[in-house]
Design a protein around this motif. Structure first.
Motif, mmCIF file in Angstrom:
data_model
loop_
_atom_site.group_PDB
_atom_site.id
_atom_site.type_symbol
_atom_site.label_atom_id
_atom_site.label_comp_id
_atom_site.label_asym_id
_atom_site.label_seq_id
_atom_site.Cartn_x
_atom_site.Cartn_y
_atom_site.Cartn_z
ATOM 1 N N UNK A 30 4.643 4.073 -12.415
ATOM 2 C CA UNK A 30 3.927 2.838 -12.082
ATOM 3 C C UNK A 30 4.651 1.605 -12.582
ATOM 4 N N UNK A 31 5.667 1.796 -13.439
ATOM 5 C CA UNK A 31 6.351 0.634 -14.014
ATOM 6 C C UNK A 31 7.125 -0.167 -12.973
ATOM 7 N N UNK A 32 7.486 0.419 -11.845
ATOM 8 C CA UNK A 32 8.240 -0.311 -10.825
ATOM 9 C C UNK A 32 7.376 -0.957 -9.760
ATOM 10 N N UNK A 33 6.063 -0.761 -9.838
ATOM 11 C CA UNK A 33 5.169 -1.335 -8.835
ATOM 12 C C UNK A 33 4.985 -2.825 -9.076
ATOM 13 N N UNK A 34 4.737 -3.565 -8.019
ATOM 14 C CA UNK A 34 4.560 -5.019 -8.107
ATOM 15 C C UNK A 34 3.109 -5.380 -7.794
ATOM 16 N N UNK A 35 2.548 -6.253 -8.606
ATOM 17 C CA UNK A 35 1.183 -6.735 -8.364
ATOM 18 C C UNK A 35 1.145 -7.490 -7.047
ATOM 19 N N UNK A 36 0.054 -7.358 -6.334
ATOM 20 C CA UNK A 36 -0.113 -8.095 -5.087
ATOM 21 C C UNK A 36 0.428 -7.377 -3.874
ATOM 22 N N UNK A 37 1.215 -6.300 -4.081
ATOM 23 C CA UNK A 37 1.730 -5.525 -2.955
ATOM 24 C C UNK A 37 0.832 -4.321 -2.765
ATOM 25 N N UNK A 38 0.515 -4.020 -1.524
ATOM 26 C CA UNK A 38 -0.340 -2.872 -1.275
ATOM 27 C C UNK A 38 -0.562 -2.699 0.200
ATOM 28 N N UNK A 39 -1.447 -1.805 0.534
ATOM 29 C CA UNK A 39 -1.697 -1.533 1.940
ATOM 30 C C UNK A 39 -3.108 -1.042 2.152
ATOM 31 N N UNK A 40 -3.293 -0.338 3.235
ATOM 32 C CA UNK A 40 -4.590 0.202 3.603
ATOM 33 C C UNK A 40 -5.016 1.214 2.539
ATOM 34 N N UNK A 41 -6.281 1.144 2.151
ATOM 35 C CA UNK A 41 -6.792 2.062 1.143
ATOM 36 C C UNK A 41 -8.265 2.328 1.404
ATOM 37 N N UNK A 42 -8.785 3.424 0.863
ATOM 38 C CA UNK A 42 -10.180 3.793 1.115
ATOM 39 C C UNK A 42 -11.166 3.281 0.084
ATOM 40 N N UNK A 43 -10.746 2.419 -0.835
ATOM 41 C CA UNK A 43 -11.615 2.051 -1.947
ATOM 42 C C UNK A 43 -12.489 0.829 -1.703
ATOM 43 N N UNK A 44 -12.264 0.087 -0.650
ATOM 44 C CA UNK A 44 -13.087 -1.094 -0.412
ATOM 45 C C UNK A 44 -12.988 -2.044 -1.583
ATOM 46 N N UNK A 45 -14.050 -2.730 -1.894
ATOM 47 C CA UNK A 45 -14.059 -3.645 -3.045
ATOM 48 C C UNK A 45 -14.780 -2.973 -4.206
ATOM 49 N N UNK A 46 -13.996 -2.297 -5.039
ATOM 50 C CA UNK A 46 -14.550 -1.623 -6.206
ATOM 51 C C UNK A 46 -14.767 -2.670 -7.295
ATOM 52 N N UNK A 47 -15.663 -2.403 -8.242
ATOM 53 C CA UNK A 47 -15.820 -3.329 -9.360
ATOM 54 C C UNK A 47 -14.510 -3.416 -10.151
ATOM 55 N N UNK A 48 -14.041 -4.623 -10.381
ATOM 56 C CA UNK A 48 -12.789 -4.834 -11.101
ATOM 57 C C UNK A 48 -13.094 -5.001 -12.575
ATOM 58 N N UNK A 49 -12.310 -4.370 -13.405
ATOM 59 C CA UNK A 49 -12.477 -4.531 -14.852
ATOM 60 C C UNK A 49 -12.208 -5.988 -15.212
ATOM 61 N N UNK A 50 -12.987 -6.523 -16.116
ATOM 62 C CA UNK A 50 -12.814 -7.915 -16.536
ATOM 63 C C UNK A 50 -11.655 -8.073 -17.512
ATOM 64 N N UNK A 51 -11.214 -6.977 -18.119
ATOM 65 C CA UNK A 51 -10.100 -7.054 -19.057
ATOM 66 C C UNK A 51 -8.798 -7.204 -18.275
#
Length: 197
Positions: A84-105
């Motif tokens: 996971x160390x090479x992954x970039x925030x903001x990059x992504x694609x189609x996923x089955x999770x919808x809008x899950x609750x995001x951790x506040x931390x």
């Protein structure tokens, strides 16, 4: 049903079930994590023809969740290591999770497992940066062990002119160790389990 091992320092076996077929692990201090291992606990197998797509999501309260496909696990492949160390925030694609609750931390990321048909899993393309070497751990270990043995024995190499007679010592030509090393590597590439026969 699932477990998550984080960089050898944290094992979680209490995935949060967020839907009948969706599970989430929270990853605290994800910035210091290079790899995660997702594994089946062995208590509940996947239903026939099903497996688990594994996703990763950075915490991002501004843009919402962006999930990246890491790969998958199945009854036949009950664990997988993902980088996971090479992954970039903001990059992504189609996923089955919808809008899950995001951790506040801000330092807590999430790993999700979505139970899906194996046929669908085989057609999905994981994030390239999440790929870990395609060699299995045993093959990697064996290659490193062979290299270590060869390098170690080579460090003691002396020419015939430098040799001093020592009746209690046996000398092996470096060329024979190199030949053994090359043969063993060739056999490992052909069949990593040749040594079992």
């Amino acid at each position: 049903m699932f477990g998550c091992l984080v960089a050898g320092r944290l094992v979680q076996t209490d995935a949060q079930q967020v839907a009948n077929d969706k599970f989430i692990f929270n990853l605290p201090d994800y910035e210091s994590v290079n790899h995660v291992v997702i594994f089946m606990l062995g208590t509940v197998p996947f239903p026939t023809g099903m497996g688990g797509a594994v996703y990763f999501s950075f915490p991002d309260p501004n843009s919402g969740q962006v999930w990246q496909l890491l790969g998958f696990i199945t009854n036949e492949k009950p664990s997988a290591i993902f980088k996971i160390s090479g992954l970039k925030a903001g990059e992504g694609g189609v996923h089955p999770f919808g809008m899950m609750p995001v951790s506040q931390a801000p330092s807590v990321a999430q790993v999700g497992v979505s139970v899906e048909a194996v046929d669908q899993l085989a057609q999905q393309t994981p994030a390239a940066a999440a790929a870990v070497s395609t060699l299995d751990t045993f093959t990697q270990f064996t290659q490193k062990m062979l290299e270590s043995l060869y390098n170690f024995t080579s460090s003691f190499a002396v020419s015939q002119a430098q040799m001093t007679p020592n009746p209690s010592e046996m000398f092996i030509p470096a060329s024979s160790i190199l030949k053994w090393y090359e043969n063993f590597q060739r056999r490992m590439q052909q069949n990593p389990y040749f040594w079992k026969s």
